[in-house]
Write a protein that holds these residues in place. Structure first.
Motif: not given
Lengths: 222, 582
Positions: A2, A14-15, A18-19, A21-23, A25-26, A29-30, A32
């Motif tokens: 860069y 952006k990174d 992304r992280r 969003k991923t965390a 989602t996890g 589910f946890l 749930a």
């Protein structure tokens, strides 16, 4: 890779997105899986409550007829949850790092106070002779509040790390550190709101009247 | 696919030391191999236990085994096979290895949690194995661990065995949850460029839905495990009723054993599909690749997997007809049980139609896949018998049930495990498994299991009860049933020994097998298109693959090869009609 710091921040943002969003989602589910567990406990509780030996702790002559301490504990957990929500909103602005830190410290303190409050209720019950083995209603109370507390303690580990980062952030304004902290706070806030709702559900269940249990049981076909 | 764009720039943090690379590894491929080897080792323990039981049933008194040891072997065999072998192997083994490779990710999204998942699994295995060495030995309560007998004196292993079993299960569930969060999040978040959900291979779909089932159903086992542990250790009465044991009244009161059964089977039935759905997915891919034909009705197959997953939560009480229930409930559960046969049958039809006019290669993986279809069909059909209350009640405690669930839940998934290992072994090691040994292993296993379990249906219909240690002096059991039992035992021992062929092949070929190259089966799915075989850390080299089509473009007219890789663009080859995403 860069060329200038703006691009670098953009890429890190952006990174971060992304992280997070991923965390998230996890985490969803946890939550749930945890919900599934407590829902099954709820069903077990209602079914078990229909056996004649059940002595609901909320009866007028039983210890949980006075729910003052439990309301106080609930308020503490609500404070923690609100403080985290404030922290989540305030960290968006770099100038607010001290406010964020204070909110996080308040959330930690209120959570620890909630756990101590729950232990005091345990101690009171035990002192009055309401042991887990003496009635299934007592056993459920210890079990459900204990498991809820354990989940909170697990979250407290992450919250403590995030608070430490916040403390650092108040002195050194680093973008990567802010993003990492922001990510942790977002996750903690979601988890705390969830555990607050869960606790309120448990509170209602554990202090419900035998008539309510009977009505729910009938509704479920037990 | 914003994830893939950003993930390409991630630092890979190549592990350098031996420990970081092979022991405390966070690489999904190493974790998958760790899971698989541990699960296979556990499977061997359970296999030896079953051989001991068969010796007792076929040739009573031939080995030094009393009734206590028999029940302990029976319990441990069942629990190990269902939980510690099949669940761990399908989700922890195949899930870990194949998900990131098939969706084009560099690794699982939470590698550290993934590593923890394996170590928690290993801890649960160690705790379980410890129960063989504690006073009183392992629990002999039967794999369903029904209270009150599971924790009441008179049942083997009530001193420490049952406690270790419950603790081990609780640790296993924590491990499965950590792994499961990784699998679902990786599938939802970390797919590469162009990899839409409906371009994923059915293997990923099967494992994905099975993982969601595991995340929602394992809590039921967790709940029942904790409550029974408290009944046993601190004297609560969740499941334990007022009762007398050896002439004295126990201190329990009011507990509900039926409550345990509901909780156990609310986990137990989805568990069948936690094992079966990955098997369905894997076998779909095997059939398509080795028949050189696109999978028939891809979208139907996906929705069938989802439908089976949903329905699996509303059939649990068909395991409890003999426990007694409201007849309306019995009717409801019989109906849902029969309804689940619809999406299941749809899958069987679609596999068969995929084979129709295919260019079928009878390779070892294909042989196992075909054997699976037949076996699953047989096991499924007997399931229709047992799903009906009036048929189930007389058959429930007989060998008919043993035959049914071994066909559908034991043999069928294990055939897929073998087929899948023969299929993906070249990607894992870079070498082919020996074909001749593989075929010998297949025929002995396939024919052998039929010789074992077909007669069991018969002796079950004769009324031979299951779970009995000794069958002497029962006049209703004819001599022919005893002869059949001796025959089954001989075959079972032979099939058990034949598995050494597989183990030998597995280890011998890892060093001496024929080099396989990157894509020995000429498959179209992404895992075969890695730049290195075995894939290196990070899987894909500097840039992630770009997907342009589904994973089933076989026999496309006008192409030089009879398959089109998922990475081939639409200019190179037309996108197949089955792939509706273009």
């Amino acid at each position: 890779m860069y060329t200038n710091s703006n691009t670098l921040y953009l890429s890190r943002d952006k990174d971060f997105l992304r992280r997070i969003k991923t965390a998230k989602t996890g985490l969803h589910f946890l939550m749930a899986a945890i919900s599934s567990m407590f829902l099954l406990f709820l069903i077990a509780y209602i079914l078990r409550s229909q056996v004649s030996d059940w002595e609901a702790l909320s009866q007028p002559w039983q210890p949980l007829s006075d729910t003052g301490q439990l309301w106080f504990n609930s308020a503490l957990l609500a404070v923690a949850s609100i403080a985290l929500e404030y922290a989540r909103r305030s960290i968006k602005d770099l100038d607010n790092s001290k406010l964020t830190r204070d909110c996080m410290l308040l959330a930690c303190a209120a959570t620890v106070a909630f756990l101590i409050g729950q232990l005091l209720v345990w101690k009171k019950l035990a002192a009055m002779g309401f042991m887990a083995s003496s009635n299934a209603a007592n056993a459920f109370f210890y079990l459900l509040t204990g498991l809820h507390g354990l989940h909170l303690m697990g979250g407290l580990v992450v919250l403590t790390v995030a608070t430490y980062r916040c403390k650092r952030l108040a002195f050194e304004l680093q973008e990567p550190l802010r993003l990492r902290t922001k990510s942790s706070i977002e996750l903690c806030a979601t988890y705390w709101h969830f555990l607050l709702l869960l606790w309120l559900g448990l509170f209602a269940l554990l202090t419900g009247s035998p008539e309510s249990y009977a009505a729910i049981a009938k509704l479920c076909g037990f | 696919m914003a994830y893939a764009e950003d993930a390409e720039h991630d630092d890979l943090h190549q592990p350098r030391s031996f420990y970081a690379k092979y022991i405390w590894s966070q690489d999904h491929k190493v974790i998958a191999i760790q899971y698989s080897l541990t699960a296979i080792a556990m499977g061997l323990v359970a296999l030896v236990l079953s051989a001991m039981m068969r010796m007792q049933i076929g040739f009573p008194g031939s080995i030094d085994m009393d009734s206590t040891a028999y029940y302990q072997a029976m319990t441990m065999h069942g629990m190990i096979m269902v939980i510690y072998l099949l669940t761990a192997l399908f989700l922890g083994g195949f899930g870990n290895y194949l998900i990131p490779l098939m969706v084009g990710a560099r690794d699982m999204v939470f590698p550290f949690v993934n590593m923890l998942s394996y170590w928690f699994y290993l801890l649960s295995v160690i705790v379980l194995l410890c129960s063989f060495f504690v006073p009183g030995g392992p629990t002999g309560a039967g794999w369903t661990l029904y209270p009150p007998q599971a924790i009441t004196s008179g049942t083997p292993g009530t001193e420490w065995g049952i406690i270790l079993m419950l603790v081990s299960l609780i640790i296993f569930i924590i491990a499965a949850t950590m792994g499961g969060l990784n699998y679902v999040t990786t599938v939802l978040q970390a797919r590469t460029h162009g990899m839409t959900l409906f371009r994923m291979p059915l293997t990923v779909w099967g494992i994905f839905v099975a993982t969601i089932l595991a995340l929602l159903a394992f809590p039921a086992l967790f709940v029942s495990g904790i409550m029974m542990l408290l009944d046993k250790t601190i004297g609560t009465s969740f499941f334990m009723p007022d009762m007398f044991s050896f002439g004295s009244q126990l201190e329990y009161q009011g507990g509900s054993p039926i409550l345990f059964q509901h909780l156990f089977w609310f986990f137990g039935h989805p568990e069948v599909y936690i094992v079966a759905l990955p098997a369905f997915g894997l076998v779909s891919d095997l059939i398509s690749v080795h028949a050189r034909k696109c999978i028939f009705g891809y979208r139907m197959m996906v929705w069938a997997i989802v439908a089976i997953g949903v329905l699996s939560f509303v059939v649990w009480a068909h395991h409890m007809y003999v426990s007694g229930m409201n007849p309306y409930f019995g009717f409801f559960f019989a109906v849902t049980t029969l309804v689940i046969a619809v999406p299941t049958a749809l899958k069987v039809y679609n596999w068969t139609l995929t084979l129709w006019h295919g260019n079928i290669h009878l390779s070892v993986p294909m042989l196992f896949a075909l054997a699976f279809i037949v076996t699953f069909l047989v096991g499924g059909l007997t399931g229709l018998f047992l799903g009906n209350v009036v048929v189930d009640i007389p058959l429930s405690d007989t060998y008919f049930v043993v035959a049914h669930f071994h066909m559908v839940m034991g043999v069928a998934p294990i055939l897929v495990v073998f087929g899948a290992i023969y299929h993906w072994y070249p990607k894992i090691t870079g070498r082919m498994l020996n074909d001749s040994i593989g075929k010998l292993h297949f025929w002995i296993t396939f024919l052998g299991t039929y010789l074992i379990y077909f007669p069991m249906h018969y002796i079950g219909l004769q009324g031979m009860p299951r779970r009995y240690y000794l069958f002497e002096d029962y006049q209703f059991i004819p001599d022919s049933a005893h002869s059949l039992n001796a025959f089954i035992t001989v075959v079972a021992i032979l099939v058990g020994i034949a598995q050494l062929l597989f183990l030998f092949n597995l280890f011998y070929s890892a060093f001496r097998g024929k080099p396989s190259g990157g894509n020995p089966w000429r498959a179209a799915s992404l895992e075969w298109l890695t730049p290195d075989t075995p894939p290196k850390h990070g899987n894909w080299g500097p840039s992630l693959p770009v997907v342009h089509r589904w994973a089933y473009d076989y026999g496309v007219p006008g192409q030089a090869e009879d398959f089109v890789p998922q990475t081939a663009s639409a200019e190179l080859a037309p996108v197949h009609e089955g792939d509706k995403n273009q």
